[in-house]
Design a protein around this motif. Structure first.
Motif, PDB file in Angstrom:
ATOM      1  N   ASP A 216      -0.076   4.959   1.857  1.00 47.88           N
ATOM      2  CA  ASP A 216      -1.090   5.686   2.617  1.00 47.88           C
ATOM      3  C   ASP A 216      -0.972   7.184   2.343  1.00 47.88           C
TER       4      ASP A 216
ATOM      5  N   LEU B 227      -5.840  -2.062   4.942  1.00 48.31           N
ATOM      6  CA  LEU B 227      -4.830  -1.015   4.939  1.00 48.31           C
ATOM      7  C   LEU B 227      -5.370   0.334   5.390  1.00 48.31           C
TER       8      LEU B 227
ATOM      9  N   GLY C 286       0.803  -1.218   0.000  1.00 48.14           N
ATOM     10  CA  GLY C 286       0.000   0.000   0.000  1.00 48.14           C
ATOM     11  C   GLY C 286       0.834   1.265   0.000  1.00 48.14           C
TER      12      GLY C 286
ATOM     13  N   TRP D  88      -7.490  -6.374   1.183  1.00 53.29           N
ATOM     14  CA  TRP D  88      -6.282  -5.633   1.530  1.00 53.29           C
ATOM     15  C   TRP D  88      -6.563  -4.135   1.634  1.00 53.29           C
TER      16      TRP D  88
END
Length: 541
Positions: free
Chosen positions: A315, A533, A313, A529
């Motif tokens: 963010d 996340l 990921g 996911w």
């Protein structure tokens, strides 16, 4: 004034403002296009409201115009505060950009006066103005009121550059809509708006902004470098102190495996001043760090960068201007919380926000799920480049594959690329040979008024004129969406399409996901996911 002949002029194929595509282009035609650009003097007049921080945004107009027009001047010099171009005044900026290409052979025969600001200034042919969030252009002077970053004025400079090109190159087929009065564009809603002062009252809420601590720039090309420069203008402590103290500046990650081409890049990359070499990602990260921001370089393709990260990921906001199928697939694999995909084709561009957890939105790859199979794509590329299908498949099958001298010999022999571009394309990816117009305006070759192109009107027979204002405008949108997210202002909810050949009408739409359900974003594993996340405290920083 008599147009210089092809023998008197610098060879048209060596002037970085033009690309000649096709074997049948008369040399005098390309020379006539260059002469039209050189036969006009752009005279900027700065109002008294262009002072201090308000002087940086108008400098964008002075940075764009010398890359296109032979003679650019100002009625007075304007001292600049610290800025991306590292110059102390408009005069220094013009001197440095003027040195990027050969000087015109003859003095200009026409003058177009452009005002920037409205205080204490006489009218010219056009006016540029605006504020942090609004771009305004007119046929009369327009005030400048910058409190922070002046992104609206940067956008206005791009819109005006399009107007100037349309006025000068209209007889050659440059598309456009002529400005007749005040036009204003709101960068928060991406909609045209009315008179000055009415914008903020009419802004609807689009999409709730959330704070971010990291911004990724995937693809450090003409759009990526413009985005980085405009983010620095708005955020860097070395350039501005206007950002609210409570707003933390994000870390910026630049991802690109390519190096700069110092010969041609400055004419599509307005953030450059000429001579830049080496890794795009490393060079731009160093510039951002020098301005006081935290920036990291990833001189890799997006895929290897993702594979090397400690956590899945991203963010934050990933700004992607990657323009290949494999690259867009890699961008989708980042699983960024938010992706802002930007695409440029000629004078048109689009920006689309793609939240990873939104099941009703397109992901960065949805548009390409129905793309033709590789064999069909290879046949099209072979016909357009002069290479064999087998060689095209080889180039398509390896992300690190590059064009060889033998490839370019075939392309030149087939009349698909002029000899003067051969050396520049050796070592380049296939996309550079296939791409006909990226941040460029394609003018169909005419032998006379209304006459068709020679050779029956082949689509290959065009003169492509550099259009750096398209890249700068795309970077303005990317920077605006980033700043809006930091300040928790309304965000772009879907996709905005912009054609800089005219006056953007504000075309907004939401792009649904791939209807076949076969795009990788439909994977249940990926959805789990995304929820894991971004619905909890996990950060991928």
């Amino acid at each position: 004034m008599t147009t210089p002949s092809a023998f008197e002029y610098a060879p048209a194929g060596r002037d970085p403002r033009l690309r000649l595509i096709g074997p049948e282009i008369p040399p005098d035609y390309a020379v006539a296009v260059l002469h039209a650009l050189d036969d006009v003097r752009i005279l900027f007049r700065f109002g008294e409201d262009c002072r201090g921080g308000a002087a940086v945004a108008p400098a964008a107009a002075a940075a764009l115009s010398p890359r296109l027009f032979g003679d650019v001047r100002t009625d007075r010099d304007l001292e600049l505060p610290p800025n991306w171009w590292l110059v102390r005044s408009i005069a220094e900026l013009l001197d440095r950009t003027r040195a990027l290409r050969p000087p015109p052979l003859t003095p200009p025969g026409n003058t177009i006066a452009v005002t920037i600001g409205a205080a204490g200034i006489s009218a010219g042919d056009y006016g540029i103005g605006g504020d942090d969030w609004t771009a305004r252009i007119d046929i009369a002077p327009v005030s400048v009121a910058v409190d922070s970053h002046g992104l609206g004025v940067h956008a206005a400079a791009c819109l005006m550059t399009g107007q100037l090109l349309h006025r000068v190159l209209g007889p050659f087929g440059y598309p456009g809509v002529a400005l007749r009065g005040l036009y204003a564009l709101d960068l928060i809603t991406h909609q045209p708006t009315g008179s000055p002062g009415s914008v903020s009252e009419a802004r609807p809420v689009c999409m709730a902004g959330v704070g971010i601590t990291e911004v990724g720039i995937a693809g450090v090309g003409s759009v990526g470098t413009s985005t980085a420069a405009l983010l620095a203008t708005a955020l860097a402590p070395g350039y501005t102190t206007a950002l609210p103290a409570a707003v933390a500046r994000p870390r910026i990650v630049l991802i690109d495996a390519d190096d700069f081409d110092p010969q041609r890049n400055p004419f599509r990359y307005p953030a450059l001043m000429g001579g830049e070499t080496g890794s795009k990602a490393v060079t731009m990260a160093e510039r951002l760090c020098g301005a006081g921001l935290v920036a990291l370089a990833a001189p890799l393709r997006v895929g290897p960068w993702v594979a090397g990260r400690e956590r899945p990921g991203f963010d934050g906001l990933l700004v992607s201007s990657v323009d290949t199928l494999s690259g867009r697939l890699e961008v989708a694999d980042v699983l960024a919380r938010d992706t802002l995909s930007i695409g440029v084709a000629g004078l048109s561009l689009h920006a689309q926000r793609e939240p990873v957890a939104a099941v009703d939105r397109a992901c960065p790859y949805c548009d390409f799920v129905d793309a033709a199979p590789p064999s069909t794509q290879a046949e099209v590329h072979a016909a357009g480049t002069g290479l064999s299908v087998a060689r095209i498949l080889e180039l398509l099958g390896r992300d690190d594959a590059r064009l060889t001298a033998a490839d370019l010999d075939l392309a030149v022999a087939a009349g698909r690329v002029p000899e003067v571009r051969r050396r520049q394309l050796v070592g380049a990816p296939l996309a550079d040979l296939v791409r006909q117009a990226y941040a460029e305006a394609a003018l169909a070759v005419r032998t006379g008024a209304g006459a068709p192109p020679p050779g029956g009107g082949s689509a290959q027979e065009v003169v492509a004129v550099a259009a750096p204002h398209v890249s700068w405008f795309a970077g303005t949108i990317a920077a605006a969406e980033t700043i809006k997210q930091l300040l928790e202002l309304p965000l772009l909810d879907g996709r905005v399409d912009v054609d800089l050949a005219g006056l953007p009408p504000g075309l907004l739409r939401r792009m649904p996901p791939d209807p076949t359900g076969t795009c990788l974003c439909r994977s249940a594993v990926r959805r789990r996911w995304a929820q894991r996340l971004y619905t909890g405290p996990l950060s991928a920083a």
